[in-house]
Write a protein that holds these residues in place. Structure first.
Motif, PDB file in Angstrom:
ATOM      1  N   VAL A  25     106.344  44.322 -24.537  1.00  0.00           N
ATOM      2  CA  VAL A  25     106.300  43.089 -25.335  1.00  0.00           C
ATOM      3  C   VAL A  25     104.839  42.738 -25.656  1.00  0.00           C
ATOM      4  O   VAL A  25     104.512  42.377 -26.794  1.00  0.00           O
ATOM      5  N   GLU A  26     103.967  42.903 -24.680  1.00  0.00           N
ATOM      6  CA  GLU A  26     102.538  42.654 -24.945  1.00  0.00           C
ATOM      7  C   GLU A  26     102.008  43.582 -26.032  1.00  0.00           C
ATOM      8  O   GLU A  26     101.105  43.230 -26.775  1.00  0.00           O
ATOM      9  N   GLY A  27     102.579  44.802 -26.100  1.00  0.00           N
ATOM     10  CA  GLY A  27     102.160  45.760 -27.124  1.00  0.00           C
ATOM     11  C   GLY A  27     102.761  45.507 -28.487  1.00  0.00           C
ATOM     12  O   GLY A  27     102.449  46.216 -29.433  1.00  0.00           O
ATOM     13  N   GLY A  28     103.666  44.530 -28.568  1.00  0.00           N
ATOM     14  CA  GLY A  28     104.194  44.165 -29.878  1.00  0.00           C
ATOM     15  C   GLY A  28     105.691  44.339 -30.048  1.00  0.00           C
ATOM     16  O   GLY A  28     106.212  44.073 -31.137  1.00  0.00           O
ATOM     17  N   ALA A  29     106.397  44.783 -29.015  1.00  0.00           N
ATOM     18  CA  ALA A  29     107.857  44.894 -29.141  1.00  0.00           C
ATOM     19  C   ALA A  29     108.447  43.485 -29.203  1.00  0.00           C
ATOM     20  O   ALA A  29     108.130  42.643 -28.352  1.00  0.00           O
TER      21      ALA A  29
END
Ligand SMILES: *Cc1c(COP(=O)(O)O)cnc(C)c1O
Length: 421
Positions: free
Chosen positions: A75-79
């Motif tokens: 999620v931090e990576g953009g998911a």
């Protein structure tokens, strides 16, 4: 306190359960998972599919990497979406406080806790008429509209409604939506040959999928997302990205198409390093058979090392070494060696070579990023005749997962974050 007869048996003193740091340091092996790699991999995947959202697939304990820490890193990576095959996995995410992203679950049998899923705002796939009935019932129990993705079998020949089943089910879907029990938010399918990008079935399935989407829309439904692409299709076939891509293996930095390119070719970094410490090092004579059935016989007097991981830890027995070829690779002291003889339940043997200077306690890397020329999960897959997915996913439950963040300033503190299992 009862005393044993004779009164001589000493009372066991054991460390308390949950002594996490102890558990990590007591176990002679660990899977170190770099959360920075997972974040970076999701960023790379998003860059490969700029017009789509990313659903990071975190089923099977995030392919063995630890469900919750891996999901958070994704999620931090953009998911903006997470995919969990099992309902229990989806609920575990919500229970752990992962509440921002959409979560989709898709594989369940009659009687699954769908009311819990609906109450937890977990999107549910519908792949059969009975499943629609159970989702409608779950929505009534939860007093909440269930968010539903209609799963179409466009040719994989696995889970999903055939195009005929889909058409037949649509009247019931429309009724359920009219009464507020469900909202169809997705139409989706899965490819059979995405890992062979030129395979004709990819185009054929894409065509059947387009027809299914049209059928659903002509019935008056307006799904938010259409999704078809796994890791391989995300990396190799923009024509099937649609609104949302569903990469799994690539999130963890492994190539879904090793015959086309390795992780680095796609901007991916393997997140898991599987390492152990040598338990015993000793000199044995020439002609000594090593491990069960003596499949490997020392060609000369040599030094052997005992690596305390075996098939109970996920080291595949098919990667045993012997006369018919070397076993799975092991990095010891900057050299890449191979498993000598049978992989046992708890241990493997490595021939360190005459005069080797390793000692008990020295680090052995079974696989890692491969950046330094060391072995990779793909190498183990090749040695065992399987795919890298199976190598990471089957790392044993007893192996501690240690989550580190190579992008974080204080590495030392993060090494203590073992996932409770
Ligand atoms: C596992 C799975 C994925 C992810 O597949 P990868 O090959 O790991 O990218 C996507 N969609 C479905 C339905 C899956 O079961």
């Amino acid at each position: 306190m009862s005393r044993p007869p004779g009164g001589t048996t000493p009372r066991p003193v054991v460390p308390p359960a949950g002594a996490r740091l102890g558990a990590v340091s007591l176990y002679p092996a660990r899977a170190v998972v770099d959360l920075a790699a997972i974040r970076g991999n999701v960023r790379s995947l998003a860059a490969h599919a700029p017009s789509a959202q990313v659903m990071a697939v975190v089923k099977a304990d995030a392919y063995g990497h630890g469900l919750v820490p891996s999901a958070r890193a994704a999620v931090e990576g953009g998911a903006t979406w997470l995919g969990a095959a099992q309902v229990a996995e989806a609920l575990e995410l919500r229970r752990a406080g992962v509440v921002g992203p959409r979560v989709l679950t898709w594989l369940y049998a009659p009687g699954a806790p769908l009311a819990d899923a609906v109450a937890a705002v977990v999107d549910v796939s519908v792949a059969a008429a009975w499943a629609l009935d159970e989702v409608v019932a779950a929505a009534r129990v939860a007093h909440r509209t269930a968010r539903v993705h209609l799963k179409v079998d466009t040719g994989l020949g696995r889970n999903g409604l055939t195009p005929g089943d889909l058409a037949a089910l649509l009247p019931a879907v429309l009724r359920a939506q009219a009464e507020g029990a469900v909202e169809v938010v997705g139409v989706w399918s899965h490819l059979a040959f995405a890992d062979e990008p030129a395979h004709p079935t990819v185009r054929a399935q894409a065509g059947v999928f387009a027809d299914a989407v049209r059928t659903v829309e002509q019935a008056g439904l307006r799904p938010e997302v259409r999704h078809l692409a796994n890791s391989a299709a995300t990396l190799t076939d923009p024509s099937v990205h649609h609104d949302l891509v569903r990469p799994g293996i690539a999130v963890y930095g492994l190539s879904p198409v090793p015959q086309v390119g390795g992780p680095a070719d796609f901007g991916l970094v393997p997140a898991m390093t599987f390492e152990a410490e040598l338990a015993t090092v000793k000199t044995v004579p020439a002609g000594q058979g090593l491990s069960y059935a003596h499949r490997y016989v020392t060609p000369q007097e040599t030094v052997v090392g005992i690596v305390p991981v075996g098939y109970a830890d996920g080291v595949p027995r098919h990667a045993s070494g012997g006369q018919d070829g070397p076993g799975g690779p092991l990095r010891v002291g900057g050299r890449t060696l191979a498993v000598a003889g049978r992989v046992c339940m708890d241990q493997v043997v490595v021939d360190l070579g005459p005069g080797a200077c390793e000692v008990a306690g020295d680090r052995v890397e079974l696989f890692g990023t491969g950046a330094d020329g060391g072995p990779t999960a793909q190498d183990w897959a090749d040695a065992a005749g399987t795919i890298a997915y199976e190598i990471v996913t089957r790392v044993g439950a007893r192996v501690p997962r240690v989550h580190v963040d190579t992008a974080a300033p204080s590495q030392g503190a993060d090494r203590t974050q073992e996932v409770a299992r």
